[in-house]
Design an enzyme around this catalytic site. Structure first.
Site, PDB file in Angstrom:
ATOM      1  N   ARG A  51      76.574   0.624  69.411  1.00 36.63           N
ATOM      2  CA  ARG A  51      75.599   0.527  68.324  1.00 36.63           C
ATOM      3  C   ARG A  51      75.187  -0.922  68.081  1.00 36.63           C
ATOM      4  NH1 ARG A  51      76.408   0.082  62.859  1.00 36.63           N
ATOM      5  NH2 ARG A  51      78.568   0.754  62.994  1.00 36.63           N
ATOM      6  N   TYR A 104      49.493   4.300  62.994  1.00 40.98           N
ATOM      7  CA  TYR A 104      50.251   5.478  63.409  1.00 40.98           C
ATOM      8  C   TYR A 104      50.750   6.187  62.155  1.00 40.98           C
ATOM      9  CZ  TYR A 104      54.007   8.179  65.590  1.00 40.98           C
ATOM     10  OH  TYR A 104      54.845   9.181  66.001  1.00 40.98           O
ATOM     11  N   ASP A 171      51.831  -4.424  65.500  1.00 40.03           N
ATOM     12  CA  ASP A 171      52.150  -3.377  66.461  1.00 40.03           C
ATOM     13  C   ASP A 171      51.222  -3.543  67.661  1.00 40.03           C
ATOM     14  OD1 ASP A 171      52.357  -1.010  67.953  1.00 40.03           O
ATOM     15  OD2 ASP A 171      52.665   0.239  66.185  1.00 40.03           O
ATOM     16  N   LYS A 196      56.119   3.983  75.501  1.00 37.97           N
ATOM     17  CA  LYS A 196      54.771   4.089  76.043  1.00 37.97           C
ATOM     18  C   LYS A 196      54.618   3.248  77.314  1.00 37.97           C
ATOM     19  CE  LYS A 196      53.933   6.460  72.215  1.00 37.97           C
ATOM     20  NZ  LYS A 196      55.024   6.197  71.284  1.00 37.97           N
TER      21      LYS A 196
END
Length: 389
Positions: A51, A104, A171, A196
């Site tokens: 983590r 988004y 972004d 992406k």
């Protein structure tokens, strides 16, 4: 049972692996010295607990930081994890945030609902008005360029000049660092969905933040608490995908341009939104800010009914969300917005979004032309094949 749990595996002779192996472990044995505490207190240690970080994540982060020209990168479990870590690590009650209305959908929910519930003051403005809405009292500016799905650009240098003291977060998912490097234009922190273009094969969910070391360290501490881990295998797949990134992006750019030009010339298409077209209202800004124009575009047809018919008529282009993979994807954004409990205000119901893939451009164009023709003449095209194509 003890022998099963602790097998005696001898060291084997041989060379060093050419590609980094997958470190598929959740934890690491630590030295029984004071060094263990130093490892535990480090930022993103690669051999402590997954983590916190891993060798696979560290390799991908090194590549991603280099792509963006950043001091550091932080790999997390999704694009929204990157957006959340970037914003939540830099706001508190009373922070003044200015952001676009075009984002988004999940990012809009974070800005519109989540941050205000923590006492953060969020002002949402039209994308083209962003630089006029910021001033010396603005603490953080959040932008997305090109925006989803209208392909509107934000003038990053102009916003930076208008808000010199604000933290500027962008972004860059649609453009990718192949086409735009926001840090070179004065942006402080870049977020991207690595799902992406960065990965490029539709088999990874991941996100990344890049920027100055102190900002990445702060974001890592937030991510450490919230827990959006990018696990070793996903990080390994991402690093593998990044090795072909420039080759893929060159093809996406070329295919996107060819498809946009073909759609713009088709009589059934009323508008094409692609910054690489001379007719795009921000084409000159795109030429200044972008090295290429990518594989994302949207286009409108005569009506919502015609858009639905085109969506149902494609065979090569698949009806699927996400973008940036090897395959061409098509969506009807208005229909999908309702599935998230949002309204479709501001989005033309006749608009379709297209992620242009790596197929031969002639094949992509032929598929779209056939679907457009079938939409104009119902019943002209035969039924879809069993897999929906």
């Amino acid at each position: 049972m003890t022998r099963l749990l602790h097998p005696d595996v001898p060291a084997r002779p041989g060379g060093v692996p050419v590609t980094t192996p997958v470190y598929q472990t959740s934890t690491y044995e630590l030295p029984r010295t004071a060094e263990a505490a130093q490892i535990a207190e480090a930022v993103a240690p690669v051999g402590y607990y997954t983590r916190y970080g891993s060798p696979n994540a560290a390799e991908a982060e090194a590549i991603l930081a280099d792509l963006d020209g950043a001091e550091r990168a932080l790999l997390v479990g999704s694009g929204m994890a990157a957006v959340s870590a970037a914003l939540l690590s830099n706001v508190r009650a009373g922070t003044r945030v200015v952001a676009q209305t075009d984002h988004y959908t999940a990012a809009l929910t974070l800005l519109r609902d989540v941050l205000p519930s923590f006492g953060v003051e969020v002002t949402l403005v039209a994308q083209e008005s962003l630089q006029d809405a910021v001033d010396d009292t603005t603490d953080l500016v959040y932008a997305e360029t090109p925006s989803n799905p209208a392909m509107v650009l934000t003038d990053l240098a102009a916003v930076r000049a208008a808000a010199p003291r604000a933290l500027f977060v962008v972004d860059n998912t649609f453009a990718s660092p192949y086409n735009t490097r926001p840090l070179d234009l004065g942006v402080d922190l870049v977020v991207q969905s690595a799902t992406k273009y960065l990965n490029g094969h539709s088999d990874v969910t991941a996100g990344v933040l890049t920027g100055r070391a102190e900002l990445i360290d702060r974001a890592w501490d937030t991510a450490r608490v919230l827990g959006p881990t990018c696990h070793p295998f996903e990080a390994w797949l991402l690093a593998r995908g990044l090795r072909t990134f420039p080759l893929r992006m060159a093809r996406h750019n070329a295919n996107g341009q060819a498809v946009a030009e073909a759609l713009a010339a088709h009589p059934a298409v009323t508008a094409v939104h692609y910054p690489g077209l001379p007719g795009h209202p921000q084409h000159e800004l795109a030429r200044r800010q972008m090295a290429g124009f990518g594989g994302m575009l949207s286009f409108t047809v005569a009506s919502a009914e015609a858009a639905t018919a085109v969506l149902r008529g494609t065979r090569l282009a698949r009806n699927a969300v996400s973008l940036g993979g090897t395959e061409t994807l098509i969506t009807h954004p208005v229909s999908l917005l309702f599935t998230h409990g949002d309204t479709a205000t501001g989005i033309d119901p006749a608009l379709l979004r297209l992620s242009v893939g790596l197929e031969e451009p002639e094949d992509i164009i032929a598929d779209l032309v056939a679907a457009l023709s079938a939409a104009a003449s119902p019943g002209r095209r035969g039924p879809a094949s069993p897999d929906g194509r």
